[in-house]
Scaffold this motif. Structure first.
Motif, PDB file in Angstrom:
ATOM      1  N   SER A 102       0.820  -1.216   0.000  1.00 28.79           N
ATOM      2  CA  SER A 102       0.000   0.000   0.000  1.00 28.79           C
ATOM      3  C   SER A 102       0.850   1.261   0.000  1.00 28.79           C
ATOM      4  CB  SER A 102      -0.934  -0.004   1.218  1.00 28.79           C
ATOM      5  OG  SER A 102      -1.831  -1.101   1.166  1.00 28.79           O
ATOM      6  N   VAL A 103       1.979   1.235   0.716  1.00 27.52           N
ATOM      7  CA  VAL A 103       2.865   2.401   0.737  1.00 27.52           C
ATOM      8  C   VAL A 103       3.367   2.716  -0.661  1.00 27.52           C
ATOM      9  CG1 VAL A 103       5.175   3.148   1.458  1.00 27.52           C
ATOM     10  CG2 VAL A 103       3.581   2.258   3.141  1.00 27.52           C
ATOM     11  N   SER A 104       3.633   1.691  -1.463  1.00 26.37           N
ATOM     12  CA  SER A 104       4.170   1.892  -2.816  1.00 26.37           C
ATOM     13  C   SER A 104       3.077   2.115  -3.853  1.00 26.37           C
ATOM     14  CB  SER A 104       5.013   0.674  -3.227  1.00 26.37           C
ATOM     15  OG  SER A 104       6.073   0.464  -2.325  1.00 26.37           O
ATOM     16  N   ASN A 105       1.823   1.967  -3.472  1.00 22.77           N
ATOM     17  CA  ASN A 105       0.716   2.099  -4.431  1.00 22.77           C
ATOM     18  C   ASN A 105      -0.406   2.943  -3.831  1.00 22.77           C
ATOM     19  OD1 ASN A 105       1.387  -0.095  -6.731  1.00 22.77           O
ATOM     20  ND2 ASN A 105       1.962  -0.933  -4.742  1.00 22.77           N
ATOM     21  N   ARG A 106      -0.031   4.086  -3.262  1.00 25.22           N
ATOM     22  CA  ARG A 106      -0.997   4.903  -2.529  1.00 25.22           C
ATOM     23  C   ARG A 106      -2.161   5.384  -3.394  1.00 25.22           C
ATOM     24  NH1 ARG A 106       1.543   7.554   2.386  1.00 25.22           N
ATOM     25  NH2 ARG A 106       3.520   6.482   2.663  1.00 25.22           N
ATOM     26  N   ASP A 107      -1.926   5.554  -4.697  1.00 27.95           N
ATOM     27  CA  ASP A 107      -2.993   6.055  -5.556  1.00 27.95           C
ATOM     28  C   ASP A 107      -4.135   5.058  -5.706  1.00 27.95           C
ATOM     29  OD1 ASP A 107      -1.131   4.422  -6.923  1.00 27.95           O
ATOM     30  OD2 ASP A 107      -1.855   5.131  -8.865  1.00 27.95           O
ATOM     31  N   ARG A 108      -3.910   3.806  -5.326  1.00 27.29           N
ATOM     32  CA  ARG A 108      -4.958   2.794  -5.445  1.00 27.29           C
ATOM     33  C   ARG A 108      -5.516   2.387  -4.087  1.00 27.29           C
ATOM     34  NH1 ARG A 108      -3.547  -1.709  -9.853  1.00 27.29           N
ATOM     35  NH2 ARG A 108      -5.818  -1.752  -9.796  1.00 27.29           N
ATOM     36  N   VAL A 109      -5.129   3.136  -3.061  1.00 26.75           N
ATOM     37  CA  VAL A 109      -5.485   2.755  -1.693  1.00 26.75           C
ATOM     38  C   VAL A 109      -6.262   3.871  -1.010  1.00 26.75           C
ATOM     39  CG1 VAL A 109      -4.549   2.167   0.582  1.00 26.75           C
ATOM     40  CG2 VAL A 109      -3.478   1.242  -1.480  1.00 26.75           C
ATOM     41  N   LYS A 110      -7.283   3.492  -0.288  1.00 28.68           N
ATOM     42  CA  LYS A 110      -8.036   4.423   0.562  1.00 28.68           C
ATOM     43  C   LYS A 110      -8.157   3.804   1.944  1.00 28.68           C
ATOM     44  CE  LYS A 110     -10.732   8.035   1.353  1.00 28.68           C
ATOM     45  NZ  LYS A 110     -10.272   9.438   1.253  1.00 28.68           N
ATOM     46  N   ILE A 111      -7.833   4.597   2.980  1.00 32.98           N
ATOM     47  CA  ILE A 111      -7.862   4.093   4.358  1.00 32.98           C
ATOM     48  C   ILE A 111      -9.016   4.737   5.109  1.00 32.98           C
ATOM     49  CG2 ILE A 111      -6.599   3.957   6.535  1.00 32.98           C
ATOM     50  CD1 ILE A 111      -4.040   3.924   4.975  1.00 32.98           C
ATOM     51  N   TYR A 112      -9.824   3.913   5.764  1.00 34.84           N
ATOM     52  CA  TYR A 112     -10.955   4.383   6.566  1.00 34.84           C
ATOM     53  C   TYR A 112     -10.704   4.004   8.019  1.00 34.84           C
ATOM     54  CZ  TYR A 112     -13.201   4.832   2.013  1.00 34.84           C
ATOM     55  OH  TYR A 112     -13.493   5.193   0.723  1.00 34.84           O
TER      56      TYR A 112
ATOM     57  N   ASP B  19     -17.180   7.541  -1.996  1.00 39.51           N
ATOM     58  CA  ASP B  19     -15.805   7.742  -2.465  1.00 39.51           C
ATOM     59  C   ASP B  19     -15.488   6.898  -3.691  1.00 39.51           C
ATOM     60  OD1 ASP B  19     -15.305   9.479  -0.395  1.00 39.51           O
ATOM     61  OD2 ASP B  19     -14.299   7.987   0.871  1.00 39.51           O
ATOM     62  N   ARG B  20     -16.449   6.075  -4.096  1.00 36.24           N
ATOM     63  CA  ARG B  20     -16.254   5.168  -5.231  1.00 36.24           C
ATOM     64  C   ARG B  20     -15.113   4.190  -4.987  1.00 36.24           C
ATOM     65  NH1 ARG B  20     -17.264   9.041 -10.571  1.00 36.24           N
ATOM     66  NH2 ARG B  20     -19.350   9.740  -9.957  1.00 36.24           N
ATOM     67  N   PHE B  21     -14.937   3.848  -3.719  1.00 33.13           N
ATOM     68  CA  PHE B  21     -13.938   2.835  -3.386  1.00 33.13           C
ATOM     69  C   PHE B  21     -14.635   1.535  -2.986  1.00 33.13           C
ATOM     70  CE2 PHE B  21     -10.218   5.332  -3.782  1.00 33.13           C
ATOM     71  CZ  PHE B  21      -9.171   4.433  -3.739  1.00 33.13           C
TER      72      PHE B  21
END
Length: 583
Positions: A532-542, A560-562
């Protein structure tokens, strides 16, 4: 410096490389010295850092060396000794593959210089552009740097100067890497490093550039992330793998003369099965799970759980200290991590010790009530000196300093960087250049580490988060992290998918019986957070405490369309015996 087992399986483009060159007083690393060093760190095809310097060898130069390099004795008289800049060079190459033209020459000199500077071990992974050129460009009469540079139409620099040669080598490496990826279909670092050692006469056989006559309709394999496994005649799984693109990876295995390890696997395999996943991170998680379950004979890594490190904040003490531990407990202390190597956790600890006025002494030393050296130079608030008069003042200041550390670990580093830069400027203005250089190194560590390690805004033992990862076709994968326990939607544990159950228990206030994280939780945490650190644009944290109910959480995720529909994996099976492979 590196963990080869992890790096070998990384995508070639996900690895950092340091391209370097050295000029020396002679040919013997035992008796000679480095007089010039130039290194360029490359990440994702871009130069992100560089170090260039002359070094005083402590001896006069041979006339031949002066003629060859153009470097004179007077150029080196006021230059630093290698040991003065050894740490800066080590920081540049940390965690990267070392690249050079005839790289073993450079490595021998660097190994000798680092040893003299007090570094006990220097065993980096290396890639030699000279060896690559011998295999890729057999038509060239000479494989020297200048000859390869001209062949690849790279502009000329200053010959036999480290900075120009290193830049030329960097451009050669990027072109070589691209050629190996496109024409030879190499994708993992292990394949790239192995290529340079294949005998030139066997290149065409072991690395066929065109996939013809295979007998397999390549487009039938999905160009999606997923897992695959080979089976022998007794239906035993003999190898398990994963890939961001099953089509690309399996086409590498299923060639007329498969390369390296693939050939060994294909020698006994009769069937190949594959299954797509919506995201690469899910393929990584499943690969680790399947390898431990089946323990295939041709898999070496992931059969056992790897190392894990955390930074513990000992809140059980009135004045907490930071220390590195290899697991965490629900003991009232806070734990930051998970770090995949001790060196990474040590870098964070070094930043903390140089940037925050927190104690570093153990409880026994603290109880003696003696002021340490760090307190005398302003690196510790000296809570060991607490009295009835200053108790409230020191306690308040220590609490504020601890909060600054927590903010730093959450990625709020702008104030810290500004403070360090101001301190560095003050040291420079007062001609304290060694202290200024030390602060600069700390600034560099801060800027390098925070982005890589600050995914969560709170200690992992207190983090209750849902991580949503966008995948293929609008689908998503969901990972639930609650106080160190990891739950994955759609992935059963013990035959039961407990993702929704764990989420319900959290919002209902029910305490679960399986409170303590297991080695499996640690491994999944490492995989998910690192990816996730290397692919932040594809990750959303709740963050679960931000919501009153599961329904409110899901409404927010939908807005958020996630969120996406249920992912339907694609499975396939290939009869290898029908491919007519000439093994």
């Amino acid at each position: 410096m590196l963990n080869p087992e992890i790096l070998y399986q990384k995508d070639i483009d996900d690895v950092a490389y340091t391209v370097l060159d050295v000029e020396t007083t002679g040919l013997s690393a035992s008796y000679g010295r480095i007089i010039e060093f130039a290194g360029y760190r490359i990440e994702r095809g871009e130069i992100v850092a560089e170090v260039k310097s002359f070094f005083n060898p402590g001896m006069r130069l041979d006339p031949f060396i002066i003629e060859l390099t153009g470097i004179r004795d007077e150029d080196l008289e006021d230059a630093p000794f290698f040991e003065d800049n050894a740490t800066e060079i080590m920081d540049l190459i940390e965690g990267s593959v070392i690249v050079g033209h005839n790289i073993q020459f450079d490595i021998k000199f660097l190994e000798a210089e680092f040893y003299r500077a007090g570094f006990e071990s220097f065993r980096p992974l290396t890639f030699c552009t000279l060896r690559a050129a011998q295999r890729l460009f057999p038509q060239l009469k000479s494989k020297k740097l200048d000859s390869v540079r001209r062949h690849l139409q790279i502009p000329e620099g200053s010959a036999h100067r480290a900075y120009a040669d290193a830049l030329a080598t960097a451009e050669i490496f990027l072109k070589v890497k691209e050629k190996l990826q496109k024409e030879y279909q190499l994708s993992r670092l292990q394949e790239l490093l192995s290529f340079q050692y294949v005998p030139p006469r066997e290149i065409s056989r072991k690395f066929p550039m065109l996939l013809e006559g295979v007998g397999l309709e390549i487009p039938a394999i999905p160009d999606l992330p997923g897992n695959y496994w080979f089976l022998d005649g007794n239906d035993n799984i003999i190898y398990i793998g994963k890939s961001k693109s099953l089509k690309k990876r399996l086409s590498q295995h299923l060639t007329d003369n498969a390369a390296g390890k693939s050939k060994l696997i294909l020698g006994t395999a009769v069937k190949l099965c594959y299954e797509t996943t919506s995201t690469e991170v899910m393929a990584l998680v499943k690969e680790a799970l399947l390898i431990k379950k089946h323990r295939p004979q041709h898999n070496i890594m992931l059969k056992n759980y790897g190392n894990k490190f955390f930074i513990r904040v000992s809140l059980s003490h009135p004045f907490p200290r930071l220390e590195i531990v290899n697991r965490f407990d629900l003991d009232g202390n806070d734990y930051f991590g998970l770090f995949i190597s001790r060196s990474k956790s040590e870098e964070i600890l070094e930043i903390a010790e140089k940037s925050f006025q927190l104690r570093t002494c153990d409880d026994k030393e603290f109880s003696k009530g003696r002021v340490c050296f760090l307190a005398t130079i302003g690196r510790c608030l000296a809570p060991c000196e607490i009295t009835s008069e200053n108790q409230k003042q020191i306690a308040k200041a220590y609490k504020a300093e601890l909060k600054r550390f927590y903010d730093f670990m959450a990625g709020k580093n702008s104030d810290l960087v500004a403070q360090l830069i101001a301190k560095m400027s003050d040291y420079s203005a007062n001609l304290k250049f060694e202290l200024a250089a030390e602060v600069k190194r700390t600034v560099d560590l801060v800027l390098k580490q925070v982005y890589r390690s600050s995914l969560l805004r709170e200690p992992v033992n207190r983090a209750s988060v849902l991580i949503s990862v966008s995948g293929e076709g609008g689908a998503c994968d969901y990972f639930l992290l609650i106080e160190g326990k990891v739950y994955i939607r759609g992935l059963s544990t013990g035959g039961y998918d407990n993702f929704e159950n764990a989420l319900d228990d959290y919002f209902d206030g029910n305490k679960r019986l399986d409170l303590m994280p297991t080695d499996e939780d640690y491994e999944r945490m490492r995989i998910i957070l690192n990816w996730s650190v290397s692919n932040r644009d594809r990750v959303k944290i709740y963050y679960l405490p931000d919501f009153m109910s599961k329904e409110e959480l899901y409404r927010k995720m939908s807005s958020d369309r996630f969120t996406g529909g249920e992912y339907r994996e694609i499975t396939g099976e290939i009869d290898i015996s029908k491919l007519n492979l000439n093994l």
